[in-house]
Design an enzyme around this catalytic site. Structure first.
Site, mmCIF file in Angstrom:
data_model
loop_
_atom_site.group_PDB
_atom_site.id
_atom_site.type_symbol
_atom_site.label_atom_id
_atom_site.label_comp_id
_atom_site.label_asym_id
_atom_site.label_seq_id
_atom_site.Cartn_x
_atom_site.Cartn_y
_atom_site.Cartn_z
ATOM 1 N N LYS A 64 47.741 44.046 37.412
ATOM 2 C CA LYS A 64 48.994 44.273 38.019
ATOM 3 C C LYS A 64 49.414 42.050 37.794
ATOM 4 O O LYS A 64 50.447 43.039 37.253
ATOM 5 C CB LYS A 64 48.679 43.798 39.899
ATOM 6 C CG LYS A 64 48.110 42.329 40.064
ATOM 7 C CD LYS A 64 48.355 41.984 41.781
ATOM 8 C CE LYS A 64 48.028 40.800 42.142
ATOM 9 N NZ LYS A 64 48.535 39.861 41.339
ATOM 10 N N THR A 65 48.552 41.727 37.071
ATOM 11 C CA THR A 65 49.944 40.175 36.256
ATOM 12 C C THR A 65 50.280 40.907 35.319
ATOM 13 O O THR A 65 51.286 40.539 34.784
ATOM 14 C CB THR A 65 48.566 38.988 36.227
ATOM 15 O OG1 THR A 65 48.062 38.821 37.245
ATOM 16 C CG2 THR A 65 49.312 37.879 36.111
ATOM 17 N N ASP A 252 55.482 39.207 43.156
ATOM 18 C CA ASP A 252 54.478 39.367 43.195
ATOM 19 C C ASP A 252 53.420 39.210 44.605
ATOM 20 O O ASP A 252 53.565 38.917 45.616
ATOM 21 C CB ASP A 252 53.810 38.362 42.524
ATOM 22 C CG ASP A 252 52.257 38.724 41.692
ATOM 23 O OD1 ASP A 252 51.366 39.719 42.341
ATOM 24 O OD2 ASP A 252 51.443 37.799 41.551
ATOM 25 N N GLU A 253 52.496 39.783 44.817
ATOM 26 C CA GLU A 253 51.609 39.691 46.153
ATOM 27 C C GLU A 253 52.271 40.071 47.139
ATOM 28 O O GLU A 253 52.547 39.222 48.457
ATOM 29 C CB GLU A 253 51.163 38.515 46.565
ATOM 30 C CG GLU A 253 50.205 38.448 44.595
ATOM 31 C CD GLU A 253 48.803 38.509 45.125
ATOM 32 O OE1 GLU A 253 48.481 39.233 45.782
ATOM 33 O OE2 GLU A 253 47.367 38.587 44.259
ATOM 34 N N GLN A 327 44.624 44.270 50.452
ATOM 35 C CA GLN A 327 43.887 43.076 50.464
ATOM 36 C C GLN A 327 45.322 42.546 51.188
ATOM 37 O O GLN A 327 44.868 40.785 50.818
ATOM 38 C CB GLN A 327 44.348 42.433 48.909
ATOM 39 C CG GLN A 327 42.634 43.474 47.719
ATOM 40 C CD GLN A 327 42.951 42.767 46.511
ATOM 41 O OE1 GLN A 327 42.748 42.003 46.094
ATOM 42 N NE2 GLN A 327 43.648 43.518 45.049
ATOM 43 N N ARG A 673 35.291 41.825 44.439
ATOM 44 C CA ARG A 673 35.173 40.541 43.853
ATOM 45 C C ARG A 673 33.968 41.006 42.367
ATOM 46 O O ARG A 673 33.986 39.459 41.826
ATOM 47 C CB ARG A 673 34.681 38.885 44.123
ATOM 48 C CG ARG A 673 36.032 39.026 45.312
ATOM 49 C CD ARG A 673 37.148 38.857 44.507
ATOM 50 N NE ARG A 673 38.195 39.931 45.287
ATOM 51 C CZ ARG A 673 38.583 40.289 44.572
ATOM 52 N NH1 ARG A 673 39.327 39.581 43.499
ATOM 53 N NH2 ARG A 673 39.639 41.493 44.894
#
Length: 857
Positions: A64-65, A252-253, A327, A673
């Site tokens: 995503k980044t 973002d987020e 998330q 993770r």
């Protein structure tokens, strides 16, 4: 002769577009921007869809980044906007710096002139400084941190004659922060919520606090957005300026945004028009009291306010929000997962692009995580997939108790290390911070380096250090550092001046602070209240030291924490972390059970605290699940998957089904993770609130897919027998070890410490020199569990004076000597008792003082 064709007879030629997949199209793609190379089809679609609202649902490990930064690069390279016309919002300064760095690499030059790339609060602060006068501030206003905020609230509580012990300022600070996160001004706080503090005075105190901030020309972090929202609502012309300025908005987020951030974005994301629709939120006791108009989330209390014009569905500009509803794990600090779930409702016609191709984890790990999160009802839906191999299955391992769990994970880590893998690629993710203690102790025994992410190690936490300081003074009255730490903790009215007086006396007489305190309380040096508090503290330590001989060290620790008032101090604290600190204190007392006495326990702590490997050291990472978001490791251990612990019973009690779904999202984050191995553990018995409790496995285990999970046996030892019926005890076979410190792991830890420079413990209790220590192995006296049997030596000395030396030495002064005292002035000695003098002062009358505080006149 040139013949001209009549215009009417010219055959029109249609516009040409390269055929998809043709030579021209492929050749064109080959010379396209380099930053687009390597993107998969979904990522490229998210980058190249530049018109209208876009929601990019980016699952864990889907890049995503890269999508967000590449999208900005594409906007700039295509000339769709200048850098100053792009508003790009992140949650951390680190993320903002990383985006600028990546953009520079993509475009081949440094990214300049992007003033609106930053965090919500940094951008909100910039806007507020530009229009400070509209918020009754000056442009040079100060942003208060939490400590300043609490101090200011304490002043307001005193002014209202409110008991700050019953109603702590920190609790009020948390309430006000929560109201601001929801976009509520003082007048909008529901009366029912205001009533929870100080018998209904919460709202009034909030109003007074805001007024006081204006007088001080200050704002807190909540104001940086709240004042923005108010200015935009009350001044449509200013809002219109920013709407016209920002041609593109990127967030973002987005799943972690709170209500205030949501409102701020909604205002800026409307296309500018003469008739501006102002979304607002007014919390009211009656959820039905809503105005019609702007189509906002229908949550209780949400209303829409206009700026003097009838409401209408507004046009929206080019806004792109990137996030993952699976998330969203920060609901406890105000994040609203509904913000991302309702994106299509808030922005009609929005395009939703799902990034489901994971580049991090193997097939079995992704299948397990996807199957688990599919049990949530409140989600938009996506399924992570990978083109990588299936890899190893997710393992689930049951342990008899939490100690066996720690031993098993320790053995597994050592095996991974023997296979040549780095410790930096191993992480243990716990649900509650107090779970870390057993792993820290186990790693010290094994000699495994570790680091705690997102907070201090267990024994470095403030409350643990305070409790240990009490125990250190009991064990060694000469431990000045420990005594100074707790002499006024909890508050006893013994300030810096008192401590300085004790230091002066101790230095002059060459005695420890504790003995200096014993001497000073017999004089008139201190004011009566301070003298009484110090005398009581000295008497308490004398009593505790006597109890040490007849009371179990675990019971003594509990007595000390209770009688000192330290436990009560945290019980009265209304801050969010107070409950966690109390849990840590209980865990500390429990950890002492493994040692025969207080001395052995403190020596163990000195070994734990002595480990301070640098950031570059190869070490196991230990952290909570909340701290793990955004990180990834080859091997991830997930202990404590039991009902009550995970999912957290407190979360279920307070939030019900919404809390359960957030806990499940937390499990999804934990599993994803892992790149190669995810290992889940649960214990049948765990110490909770100081009592052994039989637990049942987490409901989340039954929500994992059987085809992707393997059940394994614990490597932590026997599941039955041992002391008390709670598993094999580490002392069941003591003939093999003279002490818990003779294990190979301990020796390896010592070797590592010696390689690091041969340091020994520093100062105070618990410091030791390995050359001067021998291990107890006498069969007649039995094993010495975890303690040293040092060579016999004389009393400890400090600067040549015996520590245990009585303070009742002969004074250098004589009867009738004329003396001077800085506080009481001139006087004459009338009585001498060791180093204590009774002096008839000319103005202060007769006082008892220590001779080190006077000088000959």
């Amino acid at each position: 002769m040139i013949r001209m064709t009549e215009p009417s007879k010219i055959t029109s030629v249609p516009d040409h577009q390269p055929a998809a997949g043709g030579i021209a199209a492929r050749a064109r793609a080959s010379v396209g921007p380099k930053y687009l190379s390597g993107l998969n089809p979904e990522q490229r679609e998210a980058v190249e869809t530049l018109d209208g609202p876009v929601l990019v649902l980016a699952g864990a490990g889907t890049g995503k980044t890269r999508v967000l930064t590449t999208r900005i690069a594409h906007i700039l390279s295509q000339g769709r906007a200048r850098p100053a016309e792009i508003l790009s919002v992140t949650f951390t300064n680190k993320a903002a710096r990383e985006m600028k760095h990546r953009l520079g690499q993509m475009l081949g030059h440094a990214v300049e002139g992007m003033p609106w790339l930053g965090t919500f609060h940094s951008i909100g602060g910039r806007i507020l400084r530009t229009h400070a006068e509209l918020a009754q501030l000056k442009s040079n206003f100060t942003v208060l941190d939490v400590d300043d905020q609490v101090r200011l609230l304490k002043q307001l509580l005193q002014a209202e004659n409110i008991d700050d012990k019953r109603w702590p300022a920190r609790m009020l600070a948390g309430l006000i922060d929560g109201w601001k996160n929801r976009g509520l001004t003082p007048s909008q706080v529901p009366s029912g919520e205001a009533a929870v503090f100080a018998n209904g005075k919460g709202g009034k105190l909030y109003t007074s606090y805001q007024e006081r901030l204006k007088i001080l020309n200050a704002a807190d972090f909540g104001d940086l957005l709240l004042e923005n929202i108010r200015i935009f609502r009350e001044h449509p012309d200013i809002l219109r300026q920013y709407q016209q300025r920002f041609k593109y908005i990127l967030v973002d987020e987005y799943q972690d945004t709170n209500v205030a951030q949501y409102l701020w974005l909604r205002l800026l994301s409307q296309a500018p028009s003469p008739k501006v629709v102002i979304p607002g939120r007014v919390e009211d006791a009656n959820p039905e009291s809503r105005d019609s108009g702007f189509d906002a989330p229908h949550r209780p209390g949400m209303t829409e306010q206009t700026a003097g014009t009838p409401t209408a569905t507004p046009h929206v500009k080019n806004i792109c929000c990137v996030g993952d509803d699976d998330q969203s794990i920060y609901g406890w600090r105000g994040a609203e997962v509904d913000n991302i779930l309702r994106f299509e409702h808030d922005f009609p016609g929005a395009k939703v692009i799902r990034l489901e191709r994971n580049y991090r984890s193997t097939g079995h790990i992704l299948a397990a995580a996807s199957h688990l999160i599919a049990h949530n009802e409140g989600r938009l839906g996506k399924t992570l997939r990978t083109e990588d191999q299936d890899g190893e299955k997710v393992t689930v391992t049951g342990s008899w108790d939490s100690e066996e769990e720690a031993r098993g994970i320790g053995e597994e880590i050592e095996q991974i290390q023997r296979q040549g893998e780095k410790l930096n690629e191993i992480a243990i993710l716990v649900r509650a911070s107090y779970q870390m203690r057993e792993f820290e102790d186990r790693f010290v025994t094994l000699g495994l380096p570790y680091r705690v992410i997102g907070g201090p190690r267990f024994y470095e936490r403030a409350e643990i250090r305070d409790a240990l300081a009490y125990l250190r003074v009991i064990n060694s009255p000469a431990d000045d550092l420990a005594f100074e730490r707790i002499v006024n903790t909890p508050k006893r009215g013994l300030g810096d001046a008192t401590v300085q007086m004790l230091h002066d006396h101790a230095r002059k007489r060459r005695i420890p602070l504790f003995e200096a305190a014993r001497a000073v309380v017999e004089t008139d040096e201190l004011k009566p209240k301070a003298r009484g508090s110090l005398r009581d503290l000295v008497a308490q330590f004398d009593r505790w030291r006597a109890q040490r001989e007849v009371t179990a060290h675990t019971d003594l620790a509990q007595i000390v924490l209770d009688e000192s008032g330290y436990t009560e101090m945290w019980q009265k604290d209304r801050s969010a972390d107070a409950a966690g600190r109390l849990e840590n204190l209980k865990e500390l007392v429990r950890s002492m059970e493994e040692f025969e006495n207080l001395q052995g326990f403190l020596e163990h702590i000195s070994l734990v605290m002595d480990r301070d490997g640098g950031a570059e050291e190869d070490a196991v990472s230990l952290m909570t699940l909340h701290s793990a978001k955004g990180l990834e490791f080859d091997n991830v251990f997930l202990p404590g998957w039991e009902e009550g612990l995970f999912p957290s019973q407190r979360t279920l009690d307070e939030q019900g089904r919404a809390g359960l779904e957030e806990e499940r999202r937390l499990g999804h984050v934990g599993i994803t993770r892992a790149r190669r191995r995810a290992m889940i553990y649960f214990a049948t018995n765990r110490r909770i609130h100081g009592t052994w409790t039989t637990t049942i496995p987490s409901r989340f285990l039954d929500e994992l897919p059987a085809a992707n999970v393997e059940i394994t046996e614990s490597k932590g030892g026997s599941a039955w027998g041992g002391t008390g019926g709670y598993g094999a005890s580490r002392f069941d076979d003591m003939e093999a070890f003279g002490s818990s410190y003779t294990t190979p792991g301990w020796q390896r830890a010592q070797a590592n410490r010696n390689r690091g420079g041969g340091r020994t413990g520093a100062g105070g209790h618990g410091s030791f020199e390995e050359e001067a220590a021998t291990f107890s192995s006498s069969s007649s006296s039995g094993p010495d569990f975890g303690s040293f049997s040092s060579r016999r030596r004389g009393p400890m000395t400090i600067e040549g004076e015996l520590v245990a030396k009585s303070t009742g030495t002969t004074s250098e002064f004589s009867l009738s000597d004329r003396v001077f005292h800085q506080k009481f002035g001139y006087g004459r000695v009338t009585k001498i008792d060791g180093n204590k003098l009774t002096i008839a002062f000319d103005k202060a009358g007769e006082k008892k003082v220590v001779d080190s505080f006077v000088q000959r006149a």
